[in-house]
Design a protein around this motif. Structure first.
Motif, PDB file in Angstrom:
ATOM      1  N   ARG A  32     -10.437   5.477  -1.277  1.00  0.00           N
ATOM      2  CA  ARG A  32      -8.990   5.567  -1.349  1.00  0.00           C
ATOM      3  C   ARG A  32      -8.400   4.396  -2.129  1.00  0.00           C
ATOM      4  NH1 ARG A  32      -7.712   7.034   4.989  1.00  0.00           N
ATOM      5  NH2 ARG A  32      -8.565   9.150   4.980  1.00  0.00           N
ATOM      6  N   THR A  33      -7.409   4.712  -2.949  1.00  0.00           N
ATOM      7  CA  THR A  33      -6.614   3.701  -3.638  1.00  0.00           C
ATOM      8  C   THR A  33      -5.187   3.823  -3.130  1.00  0.00           C
ATOM      9  OG1 THR A  33      -8.003   3.878  -5.602  1.00  0.00           O
ATOM     10  CG2 THR A  33      -5.852   2.839  -5.877  1.00  0.00           C
ATOM     11  N   PHE A  34      -4.573   2.701  -2.752  1.00  0.00           N
ATOM     12  CA  PHE A  34      -3.237   2.783  -2.193  1.00  0.00           C
ATOM     13  C   PHE A  34      -2.392   1.591  -2.649  1.00  0.00           C
ATOM     14  CE2 PHE A  34      -5.765   0.447   0.872  1.00  0.00           C
ATOM     15  CZ  PHE A  34      -4.948  -0.617   1.225  1.00  0.00           C
ATOM     16  N   ILE A  35      -1.073   1.774  -2.557  1.00  0.00           N
ATOM     17  CA  ILE A  35      -0.119   0.710  -2.849  1.00  0.00           C
ATOM     18  C   ILE A  35       1.045   0.847  -1.884  1.00  0.00           C
ATOM     19  CG2 ILE A  35       1.067   2.076  -4.624  1.00  0.00           C
ATOM     20  CD1 ILE A  35       1.607  -0.556  -6.097  1.00  0.00           C
ATOM     21  N   ILE A  36       1.545  -0.283  -1.411  1.00  0.00           N
ATOM     22  CA  ILE A  36       2.632  -0.318  -0.424  1.00  0.00           C
ATOM     23  C   ILE A  36       3.806  -1.079  -1.025  1.00  0.00           C
ATOM     24  CG2 ILE A  36       3.330  -1.245   1.813  1.00  0.00           C
ATOM     25  CD1 ILE A  36       0.476  -0.767   2.767  1.00  0.00           C
ATOM     26  N   ASP A  37       5.021  -0.553  -0.799  1.00  0.00           N
ATOM     27  CA  ASP A  37       6.203  -1.202  -1.341  1.00  0.00           C
ATOM     28  C   ASP A  37       6.637  -2.379  -0.481  1.00  0.00           C
ATOM     29  OD1 ASP A  37       8.427  -1.760  -2.838  1.00  0.00           O
ATOM     30  OD2 ASP A  37       9.671  -0.199  -1.924  1.00  0.00           O
ATOM     31  N   LYS A  38       6.827  -2.154   0.828  1.00  0.00           N
ATOM     32  CA  LYS A  38       7.233  -3.216   1.750  1.00  0.00           C
ATOM     33  C   LYS A  38       6.312  -3.206   2.959  1.00  0.00           C
ATOM     34  CE  LYS A  38      12.124  -3.054   0.432  1.00  0.00           C
ATOM     35  NZ  LYS A  38      13.524  -2.862   0.907  1.00  0.00           N
ATOM     36  N   LEU A  39       5.959  -4.399   3.453  1.00  0.00           N
ATOM     37  CA  LEU A  39       4.986  -4.518   4.533  1.00  0.00           C
ATOM     38  C   LEU A  39       5.465  -5.533   5.558  1.00  0.00           C
ATOM     39  CD1 LEU A  39       2.149  -3.906   5.705  1.00  0.00           C
ATOM     40  CD2 LEU A  39       1.261  -5.733   4.242  1.00  0.00           C
ATOM     41  N   ASN A  40       5.402  -5.159   6.826  1.00  0.00           N
ATOM     42  CA  ASN A  40       5.742  -6.047   7.927  1.00  0.00           C
ATOM     43  C   ASN A  40       4.471  -6.269   8.750  1.00  0.00           C
ATOM     44  OD1 ASN A  40       6.675  -7.355  10.221  1.00  0.00           O
ATOM     45  ND2 ASN A  40       8.522  -6.108  10.398  1.00  0.00           N
ATOM     46  N   ARG A  41       3.818  -7.413   8.578  1.00  0.00           N
ATOM     47  CA  ARG A  41       2.521  -7.654   9.242  1.00  0.00           C
ATOM     48  C   ARG A  41       2.674  -7.854  10.743  1.00  0.00           C
ATOM     49  NH1 ARG A  41      -1.593  -8.041   5.850  1.00  0.00           N
ATOM     50  NH2 ARG A  41      -1.242  -8.607   3.674  1.00  0.00           N
ATOM     51  N   SER A  42       3.817  -8.316  11.189  1.00  0.00           N
ATOM     52  CA  SER A  42       3.984  -8.551  12.626  1.00  0.00           C
ATOM     53  C   SER A  42       3.936  -7.254  13.428  1.00  0.00           C
ATOM     54  CB  SER A  42       5.307  -9.270  12.884  1.00  0.00           C
ATOM     55  OG  SER A  42       6.404  -8.468  12.450  1.00  0.00           O
ATOM     56  N   THR A  43       4.374  -6.138  12.809  1.00  0.00           N
ATOM     57  CA  THR A  43       4.360  -4.842  13.505  1.00  0.00           C
ATOM     58  C   THR A  43       3.405  -3.845  12.862  1.00  0.00           C
ATOM     59  OG1 THR A  43       6.209  -4.048  12.146  1.00  0.00           O
ATOM     60  CG2 THR A  43       6.757  -5.155  14.224  1.00  0.00           C
TER      61      THR A  43
END
Length: 406
Positions: free
Chosen positions: A158-169
């Protein structure tokens, strides 16, 4: 007293530098590996605990290397110090010869050889398998924890890309995922929102997606075909998909190659090698472990003639020559194992013959040093070379105007 005073004194002189060299050597080797492991695990949950777990599995591997080196260095420094302080002369004047003084360290060599055989024969294979299991788990199960905003990442197929990421949740917005299934086509998924859901220990985490679209091709596109491949487009409100290719709990069984086999298993595998090994691989691995253990038995006989002598000024140079000799020998064994591993030559020629030659050389010098009054030709040659470099150093210092050397 459990040990005579001579044995206690000799053991004390040798054990202190041996222990120091062993601790320092292990710390240096583990520190170097720790930096590389941090690059692999940084950013993942419990990354530091994973690093220390992996380092613990590496201790038997590095201990098998550091233990013989520490013994040899301890022998050189211990007997060198006793010779420099004229303690060996005092013992010999009282009727205690070098051979008697060497008895406790010879027994120490036997004990360390047996310990090394246990480490290389049983602990290393199991620890190596456990280490590979953790590496597999890190690389295939939790790759998504390394995701960064706006960066394409690879997780298995799988290849993926994320726009916004919140690591705490473990939540994210606007994700694009492409999965290549080879001959079975491909899947492309986009979603407005998502979250990474924790799973029980050893199970794959789940990727929870919301408000998305899926485009599925059941076969790869053929650019030469006049009829283009038509994909199936669907919408979904909720979708869950597991991450990683496999669970740690079903990691492959131990024994995929020769390095994961114990000594008895290696002997058995000579006629039936494991899937990713050949008979030459098994024979090379078995001989390398046995030669390493046998070489430890030679170290006391090799080190003592280098450590003692009448020329205090040349003692440091003799120690350096001894260290170079053992490094060259280890490299010969390593290269010999590589040649035997590829089936180029027999382990008897590439590893056992150098071990036998070293044993003959060590026995010849040890007998000459401990039981005869003749001058040691090797020692004389080393001292003369040491004098040459010492005189050369004095000349260079005077010519460069650095003052009188200390």
């Amino acid at each position: 007293m459990l040990l005579p005073i001579v044995d206690r004194h000799v053991m004390r002189q040798v054990s202190l530098p041996l222990a120091g060299a062993l601790v320092i050597g292990l710390l240096m080797l583990l520190a170097d590996r720790m930096v590389r492991l941090l690059d692999t695990t940084l950013g993942k949950k419990n990354s530091f605990s994973v690093v220390f777990e992996m380092l613990a599995y590496l201790v038997p591997h590095y201990l098998g290397t550091a233990l013989p080196a520490a013994l040899f260095l301890g022998l050189l420094l211990g007997f060198g110090k006793m010779s420099a302080n004229s303690e060996t002369d005092a013992f010999m004047a009282s009727g205690i010869g070098l051979n008697r003084m060497a008895r406790p360290v010879i027994l120490m060599g036997v004990a360390i050889s047996l310990i090394s055989l246990v480490i290389m024969g049983w602990l290393q294979p199991y620890a190596r398998y456990a280490y590979r299991s953790v590496v597999f788990d890190v690389q295939n199960v939790e790759v998504f924890y390394l995701a960064e905003e706006g960066v394409f990442m690879q997780a298995g197929d799988r290849t993926f890309i994320i726009d916004k990421l919140n690591r705490s949740t473990n939540a994210f917005d606007h994700v694009f995922i492409y999965e290549n299934k080879g001959d079975k086509g491909s899947d492309t998924v986009t979603a407005s929102r998502g979250r990474l859901l924790e799973s029980p220990a050893g199970q794959r985490p789940t990727l929870h997606l919301e408000d998305g679209h899926r485009l599925t091709f059941k076969e790869p596109p053929d650019v030469n075909s006049p009829n283009p491949v038509v994909g199936d487009a669907t919408e979904f409100a909720l979708a869950d998909t597991p991450l990683g290719r496999i669970s740690k709990d079903i990691f492959r069984p131990r024994g995929e190659d020769e390095r994961e086999l114990t000594l008895p298993e290696l002997v058995t595998a000579l006629d039936n090698p494991p899937p990713k090994a050949s008979t030459a691989n098994v024979a090379s691995e078995l001989s390398e472990r046995l030669v390493t253990a046998a070489s430890i038995l030679i170290l006391p006989y090799l080190a003592i003639p280098f450590a003692v002598g009448n020329r205090r000024s040349a003692r440091g140079f003799r120690t350096g020559v001894a260290l170079v000799l053992i490094v060259v020998y280890n490299e010969i064994i390593h290269q010999g194992a590589s040649l035997a591993n590829h089936g180029v030559a027999s382990p008897l020629l590439t590893m056992w013959l150098p071990c036998l030659l070293l044993a003959v050389f060590a026995a010849w010098r040890y007998i000459g040093t401990c039981f005869t009054l003749r001058n040691d030709p090797i020692g004389i040659l080393i001292d003369r070379v040491g004098d040459f470099f010492g005189n050369l150093r004095h000349v260079v210092v005077r010519r460069m105007g650095w003052g009188t050397p200390s």
